[in-house]
Design an enzyme around this catalytic site. Structure first.
Site, PDB file in Angstrom:
ATOM      1  N   ASP A   1      -2.089   5.644  -6.201  1.00  0.00           N
ATOM      2  CA  ASP A   1      -2.317   4.794  -5.035  1.00  0.00           C
ATOM      3  C   ASP A   1      -2.450   3.339  -5.461  1.00  0.00           C
ATOM      4  O   ASP A   1      -3.198   3.025  -6.397  1.00  0.00           O
ATOM      5  CB  ASP A   1      -3.579   5.252  -4.308  1.00  0.00           C
ATOM      6  CG  ASP A   1      -3.881   4.417  -3.079  1.00  0.00           C
ATOM      7  OD1 ASP A   1      -2.934   4.112  -2.334  1.00  0.00           O
ATOM      8  OD2 ASP A   1      -5.051   4.061  -2.869  1.00  0.00           O
TER       9      ASP A   1
ATOM     10  N   ASP B   1       0.844  -1.195   0.000  1.00  0.00           N
ATOM     11  CA  ASP B   1       0.000   0.000   0.000  1.00  0.00           C
ATOM     12  C   ASP B   1       0.878   1.243   0.000  1.00  0.00           C
ATOM     13  O   ASP B   1       1.605   1.503   0.964  1.00  0.00           O
ATOM     14  CB  ASP B   1      -0.907  -0.007   1.226  1.00  0.00           C
ATOM     15  CG  ASP B   1      -2.012   1.038   1.146  1.00  0.00           C
ATOM     16  OD1 ASP B   1      -1.846   2.021   0.406  1.00  0.00           O
ATOM     17  OD2 ASP B   1      -3.033   0.882   1.841  1.00  0.00           O
TER      18      ASP B   1
END
Length: 429
Positions: free
Chosen positions: A310, A112
């Protein structure tokens, strides 16, 4: 000439050690011929004379430590396989295989780019999956106390006795973790004393089942904790959701990164310091640049608005007016009047379509997405939807998110020292 040279060398070391004419030098003549030169006036003089063997061993140990330090300054290269978590751990995230502890235990951690601290489900965790890290079996595991400097770097730290506990939300879930350290190995590189959260409790269903590896820009991220090794540089290629194996790759370090790649500046927003902001200046559908208010795309460090790249978000989200402009032009070019919706997707079709490309126009580079990065299909294949949506209206500032489906089969390079992000087409499915 040789005699003069030896005299000059002796004079140099004598001055360096603060040798005084009143000090006796006879006991140290042999040491001059070996490795260390200690004056009787030197504060570094050992309490008793060292033997030749002891002197040699001490010098060898110091050299070994020096070489380890020098090697840490040389950028390493490591390639870690990536897989879609959908088929393997039933999670929409992308996962990497990591080995934790001594002896090593394998965990499939979600990567992440918008989070910093790593965390793992540990033994006794309430609400965690059945796959946990048994920290009691690791001889290198260490719990960090409240006095540790890292305790100030995690969100919402509290103290329970001497343990440092932190709490945070992730998606629609919440977690509580003890701050800990252990060895983590990615590919072949062991990273000793890696700081992470040992999960004690979770609520909700958004938590990746076998933990998370933070690739953000904060002090506890992989980027920061391995800075001497990988020089804050990494890239990844995300395979298709449909891929069943570890065909993608996470490349750590500047060595082996692509040479033919387009770049856009990486921006840093103090309101959201862990995120990777880029300057999105326009969006093109087919050949038409859609009409989007500049304020919807503008980077604003005061409010925290702008556009981020992201890896944890699945589908690209654009602020409402920007999304509507892109969606309407997409619909116009598809030229099919029967538009339906499916869940959060409002541009779906029940028959075959020919979709236009969509191009994200960043400062310095354009990234044109083919149909595979734009369309999702129902299991039966009877419904096709545009894989983008409008950002939630309750967000406290304007934020566009370029998500992982739109990044699939591209090499995305994060070059933090040079403040740039690169993108190149690469098939890794």
């Amino acid at each position: 000439m040789k005699t003069h040279l030896v005299s000059l060398v002796f004079l140099f070391f004598s001055l360096a050690e603060g040798l005084h004419p009143k000090c006796d030098t006879q006991d140290h003549g042999s040491n001059l011929q070996v490795f260390h030169i200690y004056s009787p006036c030197s504060p570094f003089k050992p309490s008793k004379p060292l033997s030749w063997e002891e002197d040699l061993l001490q010098t060898q140990a110091k050299d070994q430590a020096r070489l380890q330090y020098l090697s840490s300054l040389v950028a390493k290269k490591s390639v870690v396989p990536i897989a879609s978590g959908r088929q393997i751990v039933q999670s929409p995230t992308y996962i990497v295989r990591a080995k934790i502890g001594t002896p090593p235990q394998t965990m499939l951690m979600a990567m992440d780019t918008s989070n910093d601290a790593a965390w793992l489900p540990c033994s006794g965790c309430l609400g965690c999956s059945s796959s946990v890290f048994d920290n009691a079996k690791s001889t290198t595991f260490k719990a960090l106390g409240c006095q540790a400097g890292q305790c100030k770097q995690v969100p919402n730290p509290t103290c329970d006795g001497s343990a440092c506990i932190f709490n945070m939300t992730y998606g629609g879930s919440s977690i509580a973790a003890n701050l800990s350290q252990d060895t983590i190995t990615l590919a072949t590189d062991p990273v000793p004393s890696y700081t992470f959260g040992c999960l004690q409790k979770t609520t909700g269903n958004s938590v990746p089942p076998q933990g998370l590896l933070g690739l953000g820009r904060g002090p506890l991220s992989l980027l920061s904790q391995t800075q001497n090794w990988y020089q804050s540089t990494f890239s990844y290629c995300l395979p298709s959701f449909r891929s069943l194996n570890f065909s993608g790759s996470l490349r750590l370090g500047p060595v082996g990164q692509p040479l033919r790649i387009k770049y856009t500046p990486l921006l840093k927003n103090p309101r959201r310091p862990s995120l990777y902001f880029v300057n999105l200046i326009g969006i093109r559908v087919g050949r038409k640049i859609v009409d989007i208010p500049p304020s919807d795309l503008a980077f604003n460090p005061t409010t925290g608005s702008g556009t981020i790249i992201d890896s944890g978000t699945v589908f690209t989200r654009l602020v409402a007016t920007a999304y509507v402009a892109v969606r309407d032009e997409f619909r116009r070019r598809v030229r099919v009047t029967n538009v339906t919706s499916l869940g959060g997707f409002d541009t779906c079709y029940t028959g075959p379509i020919v979709a236009p490309t969509i191009t994200f126009m960043f400062a310095g580079m354009n990234v044109t997405l083919p149909q595979d990065n734009l369309l999702i299909h129902s299991t039966a294949g009877s419904i096709t939807c545009l894989a983008m949506a409008s950002a939630p209206e309750n967000m406290n500032s304007v934020l566009n998110v370029i998500a992982n489906m739109q990044q699939q089969n591209h090499r995305v390079l994060f070059d933090v020292p040079n403040s740039r992000l690169g993108v190149a087409r690469e098939l890794c499915t």
